[in-house]
Design an enzyme around this catalytic site. Structure first.
Site, PDB file in Angstrom:
ATOM      1  N   HIS A 384       0.833  -1.212   0.000  1.00 28.34           N
ATOM      2  CA  HIS A 384       0.000   0.000   0.000  1.00 28.34           C
ATOM      3  C   HIS A 384       0.861   1.253   0.000  1.00 28.34           C
ATOM      4  CE1 HIS A 384      -2.759   3.117   1.353  1.00 28.34           C
ATOM      5  NE2 HIS A 384      -2.084   3.241   2.494  1.00 28.34           N
ATOM      6  N   ARG A 450       8.068  -6.577   7.545  1.00 28.10           N
ATOM      7  CA  ARG A 450       9.192  -6.371   8.451  1.00 28.10           C
ATOM      8  C   ARG A 450       9.780  -7.682   8.968  1.00 28.10           C
ATOM      9  NH1 ARG A 450       6.980  -1.170  11.949  1.00 28.10           N
ATOM     10  NH2 ARG A 450       7.895   0.332  10.521  1.00 28.10           N
TER      11      ARG A 450
HETATM   12 FE1  HAS Z   1      -2.214   4.794   4.049  1.00 28.32          FE
HETATM   13  C1  HAS Z   1      -0.831   2.552   6.297  1.00 28.32           C
HETATM   14  C2  HAS Z   1      -5.326   4.141   5.280  1.00 28.32           C
HETATM   15  C3  HAS Z   1      -3.572   7.139   1.893  1.00 28.32           C
HETATM   16  C4  HAS Z   1       0.929   6.008   3.403  1.00 28.32           C
HETATM   17  N1  HAS Z   1      -0.323   4.355   4.719  1.00 28.32           N
HETATM   18  C5  HAS Z   1       0.035   3.384   5.626  1.00 28.32           C
HETATM   19  C6  HAS Z   1       1.463   3.395   5.816  1.00 28.32           C
HETATM   20  C7  HAS Z   1       1.953   4.417   5.036  1.00 28.32           C
HETATM   21  C8  HAS Z   1       0.824   4.998   4.332  1.00 28.32           C
HETATM   22  C9  HAS Z   1       3.407   4.857   4.926  1.00 28.32           C
HETATM   23  O1  HAS Z   1      -6.543   2.740   7.712  1.00 28.32           O
HETATM   24  C10 HAS Z   1       2.261   2.436   6.688  1.00 28.32           C
HETATM   25  C11 HAS Z   1       2.517   2.920   8.063  1.00 28.32           C
HETATM   26  C12 HAS Z   1       3.289   1.875   8.827  1.00 28.32           C
HETATM   27  O2  HAS Z   1       4.520   1.808   8.659  1.00 28.32           O
HETATM   28  O3  HAS Z   1       2.684   1.110   9.587  1.00 28.32           O
HETATM   29  N2  HAS Z   1      -4.109   5.469   3.638  1.00 28.32           N
HETATM   30  C13 HAS Z   1      -5.240   5.072   4.242  1.00 28.32           C
HETATM   31  C14 HAS Z   1      -6.387   5.771   3.657  1.00 28.32           C
HETATM   32  C15 HAS Z   1      -5.880   6.601   2.693  1.00 28.32           C
HETATM   33  C16 HAS Z   1      -4.457   6.421   2.691  1.00 28.32           C
HETATM   34  C17 HAS Z   1      -7.820   5.616   4.036  1.00 28.32           C
HETATM   35  N3  HAS Z   1      -1.479   6.268   2.863  1.00 28.32           N
HETATM   36  C18 HAS Z   1      -2.205   7.117   2.067  1.00 28.32           C
HETATM   37  C19 HAS Z   1      -1.314   8.035   1.410  1.00 28.32           C
HETATM   38  C20 HAS Z   1      -0.039   7.717   1.834  1.00 28.32           C
HETATM   39  C21 HAS Z   1      -0.167   6.607   2.751  1.00 28.32           C
HETATM   40  C22 HAS Z   1      -1.763   9.110   0.451  1.00 28.32           C
HETATM   41  C23 HAS Z   1       1.262   8.325   1.513  1.00 28.32           C
HETATM   42  C24 HAS Z   1       1.447   9.365   0.768  1.00 28.32           C
HETATM   43  N4  HAS Z   1      -2.945   3.557   5.483  1.00 28.32           N
HETATM   44  C25 HAS Z   1      -4.244   3.480   5.850  1.00 28.32           C
HETATM   45  C26 HAS Z   1      -4.353   2.541   7.000  1.00 28.32           C
HETATM   46  C27 HAS Z   1      -3.075   2.095   7.291  1.00 28.32           C
HETATM   47  C28 HAS Z   1      -2.207   2.746   6.325  1.00 28.32           C
HETATM   48  C29 HAS Z   1      -5.553   2.157   7.733  1.00 28.32           C
HETATM   49  C30 HAS Z   1      -2.665   1.147   8.429  1.00 28.32           C
HETATM   50  C31 HAS Z   1      -2.646  -0.256   7.977  1.00 28.32           C
HETATM   51  C32 HAS Z   1      -2.168  -1.169   9.093  1.00 28.32           C
HETATM   52  O4  HAS Z   1      -2.966  -2.014   9.507  1.00 28.32           O
HETATM   53  O5  HAS Z   1      -1.038  -1.043   9.563  1.00 28.32           O
HETATM   54  C33 HAS Z   1      -6.726   7.556   1.836  1.00 28.32           C
HETATM   55  O6  HAS Z   1      -6.215   8.853   1.925  1.00 28.32           O
HETATM   56  C34 HAS Z   1      -6.793   7.139   0.411  1.00 28.32           C
HETATM   57  C35 HAS Z   1      -7.777   7.998  -0.369  1.00 28.32           C
HETATM   58  C36 HAS Z   1      -7.452   7.943  -1.833  1.00 28.32           C
HETATM   59  C37 HAS Z   1      -8.332   7.723  -2.825  1.00 28.32           C
HETATM   60  C38 HAS Z   1      -7.821   7.678  -4.263  1.00 28.32           C
HETATM   61  C39 HAS Z   1      -8.234   8.902  -5.085  1.00 28.32           C
HETATM   62  C40 HAS Z   1      -7.569   8.880  -6.433  1.00 28.32           C
HETATM   63  C41 HAS Z   1      -6.993   9.931  -7.031  1.00 28.32           C
HETATM   64  C42 HAS Z   1      -6.305   9.743  -8.372  1.00 28.32           C
HETATM   65  C43 HAS Z   1      -7.071  10.346  -9.494  1.00 28.32           C
HETATM   66  C44 HAS Z   1      -6.479   9.929 -10.795  1.00 28.32           C
HETATM   67  C45 HAS Z   1      -6.493  10.675 -11.937  1.00 28.32           C
HETATM   68  C46 HAS Z   1      -5.884  10.118 -13.176  1.00 28.32           C
HETATM   69  C47 HAS Z   1      -7.103  12.019 -12.014  1.00 28.32           C
HETATM   70  C48 HAS Z   1      -9.762   7.487  -2.573  1.00 28.32           C
HETATM   71  C49 HAS Z   1      -6.941  11.301  -6.415  1.00 28.32           C
HETATM   72  C50 HAS Z   1      -6.702   8.992 -13.679  1.00 28.32           C
HETATM   73  C51 HAS Z   1      -6.617   8.890 -15.139  1.00 28.32           C
HETATM   74  C52 HAS Z   1      -6.991   7.813 -15.810  1.00 28.32           C
HETATM   75  C53 HAS Z   1      -6.947   7.831 -17.272  1.00 28.32           C
HETATM   76  C54 HAS Z   1      -7.457   6.562 -15.156  1.00 28.32           C
END
Ligand code: HAS
Length: 562
Positions: A384, A450
């Protein structure tokens, strides 16, 4: 006063200020540390994938957790922070200017951060702090590890104060005008960073340093982890927000368009400020000692973060479509053909955006309590964050590097370097696809994160993991090739590319854009709501952790006896 009016406007173009030659040196210094960190951290990552796949034993008594700590600290904490502070300073100078005094403080911030980094990195390399980047108690590192980290944070706070001062000076000269969008975004990111890093600063100063020095015999483990994740989740948004700044403000200019909506961009940043901090418990869903009600509340707040993220996705699609159609794109998808696919300044961040679709979906899975029980502490989580930080964020940062470095060094991004950049972005994406997909699948099959290579006594389940671990080594090797190529391009752009002018691309609003509501300038309200949400989500559980804490833990060191 600005707030007396319902709407604000601006008399000048966004990004009208030039960057002073003296500032260029400062911003490049941040970039040099960034790319040296990329080399060191990337090399450690490569070694790890080999060790995990059973293909390499580390020589000279070097420990697996030693290199894993270097990898995490140098990439997740050092490389990102140096790039972000340097890039944000440049955005600030372009949009509100920078005085000599502010620049001096910018240097102070750089040196304090650098000294902290050297202290921490040396401690880890000497094997005295193999505690990983989360430095979970009761694992104990040498006091110098924590002192160095504290300095990095203090240095970044100095940068935050300089940024806020820059806005204050500008606002005095432009009464009633809205803060230029890039400066508004930087200010929000630094407010979030400051409020969040207070948590880790308290943990380090009050808990870890006295405990590691032997002044306190035990540590409240649950409290220390909670303070870490109070900081750790906003940390990931501290990485993401500069990528969003690029998407909202820089990319439209590169593709020949305008900012889709100034107010929407500001709203999404404000919402990210609200919902980035009171959500740390989603990293602690398996932690005993936190009542499920508080976990539920913080998970609900986590899901709110998705709203500004989807607003950003919407805004990006709108910018692409409007610009593509203006350039003559027809039909449902014909506008896509009009986007500058051959321009690495666009392609690299675009690939990052695409990576956010599976990366974000994975985040929502992680945050769902029942599903978290399946993936927590498995290598799924590593997959992730390699999609989010190492793809979404890093590819966007690379995209910025392709114009920022030539701009600062008075050189040109030649067509050849642009082509190499495109190859780099593709190699990176392929390597990450292989590595991250195999991490996700292995995680679903129960493979732990890890952990060094082990056959776990020959169990059938562990045998299943080995193929995925080999795939991770293949992906990791491809990624390392991409790192070397990126470093080559960086050195070329910094020292050897032909001299010339390179544009600092900042987009403008549509001439007939709706004015931005004046209440966006109400900083007291934004900070007030943020603090209220934090107090709501954390006061009672933290009080409980202190009031009913189990016996504290004495320190454990790795390797044992260290
Ligand atoms: Fe996460 C664990 C939940 C976003 C980084 N996350 C981590 C860890 C890191 C990290 C480093 O709820 C590990 C920490 C560790 O060492 O233990 N994360 C989320 C959620 C989001 C999320 C709900 N994480 C990020 C982002 C990170 C990041 C951003 C770094 C920059 N995360 C977790 C959870 C854990 C976790 C738990 C703990 C897990 C565990 O059990 O240990 C949300 O912010 C995500 C929302 C994003 C979206 C996607 C939107 C899409 C977009 C792209 C548009 C594309 C276009 C182009 C316009 C809904 C904006 C498309 C064009 C075409 C032609 C197709």
């Amino acid at each position: 006063m600005a707030l007396a009016k319902a709407e604000t406007s601006s008399t000048q173009e966004i990004g009208a200020y030039p960057i002073h030659d003296k500032s260029k040196k400062l911003y490049m210094s941040f970039m040099y540390v960034t790319f040296i960190s990329l080399l060191i951290g990337g090399l450690m990552g490569l070694l790890q994938t080999f060790v995990r796949s059973g293909k390499l034993s580390l020589p000279w008594g070097i420990g697996y957790y030693q290199i894993l700590t270097v990898h995490g600290v140098i990439l997740a904490l050092v490389m990102t922070t140096f790039f972000i502070i340097g890039f944000q300073f440049s955005l600030m100078e372009k949009s509100v200017g920078m005085s000599d005094k502010q620049r001096k403080w910018g240097w102070v911030s750089f040196w304090v951060m650098l000294i902290g980094t050297i202290i921490t990195a040396t401690t880890i390399l000497l094997g005295k702090a193999s505690v990983l980047y989360t430095f979970y108690a009761p694992l104990k590192g040498h006091p110098a590890f924590y002192i160095g980290l504290a300095l990095v944070i203090i240095g970044s706070w100095i940068a935050a104060f300089v940024n806020w001062h820059q806005i204050a000076v500008w606002k005095k000269k432009h009464p009633g005008e809205k803060t230029p969008l890039p400066a508004f975004m930087v200010a929000i990111n630094m407010i979030m960073w400051f409020i969040a890093s207070l948590g880790v600063a308290v943990a380090v100063l009050v808990q870890f340093i006295p405990w590691s020095l032997g002044y306190a015999s035990t540590i409240n483990v649950l409290l220390s982890r909670t303070l870490f994740w109070y900081f750790g989740h906003p940390l990931v948004y501290f990485w993401l927000l500069p990528a969003y700044m690029t998407w909202y403000v820089i990319i439209p200019k590169i593709i020949g368009g305008k900012i889709f909506s100034d107010a929407l961009a500001r709203m999404s940043f404000v919402l990210l400020l609200f919902f980035s901090i009171p959500v740390g418990f989603h990293h602690q869903l398996t932690e005993p000692g936190i009542h499920p009600t508080w976990k539920f509340i913080q998970v609900a707040l986590t899901m709110m973060v998705v709203i500004p993220t989807l607003m950003t996705a919407f805004s990006m699609f709108a910018t692409f479509e409007i610009t593509g159609r203006k350039k003559g794109g027809k039909g449902v998808f014909g506008w896509m053909k009009k986007l500058p696919w051959g321009d690495v300044r666009f392609l690299a961040p675009f690939l990052g955006m695409v990576g956010f679709i599976p990366g974000g979906a994975g985040g929502i899975i992680n945050a769902s309590h029942q599903l978290n029980m399946v993936v927590h502490n498995t290598i799924w989580v590593t997959g992730h964050f390699h999609l989010t930080v190492a793809t979404v964020v890093l590819l966007t940062f690379f995209g910025v590097t392709y114009w920022l470095v030539p701009h600062l060094k008075g050189r040109k991004l030649t067509p050849q370097l642009n082509k190499l950049g495109i190859i780099q972005s593709i190699i990176w994406s392929v390597g990450m696809l292989i590595m991250s997909t195999s991490m996700h699948i292995q995680g679903l099959k129960g493979g732990p994160r890890r952990s060094e290579f082990s056959e776990y006594g020959g169990t059938a389940q562990a045998q299943e993991w080995i193929g995925y671990q080999v795939a991770q080594a293949v992906g990791g090797t491809i990624l390392f090739v991409a790192i070397l190529l990126m470093l080559y391009i960086f050195v070329k752009m910094a020292f050897f590319a032909p001299k010339g002018e390179t544009e600092y691309p900042i987009a403008q609003e549509e001439p007939d854009a709706e004015p931005t509501p004046a209440w966006f300038e109400n900083w007291k309200m934004w900070v007030g709501i943020t603090v209220a949400l934090i107090l709501f989500a954390y006061s009672i559980p933290v009080f409980d952790m202190i009031q009913y804490s189990p016996p504290g833990s004495p320190p454990f060191s790795w390797p044992i006896g260290n």
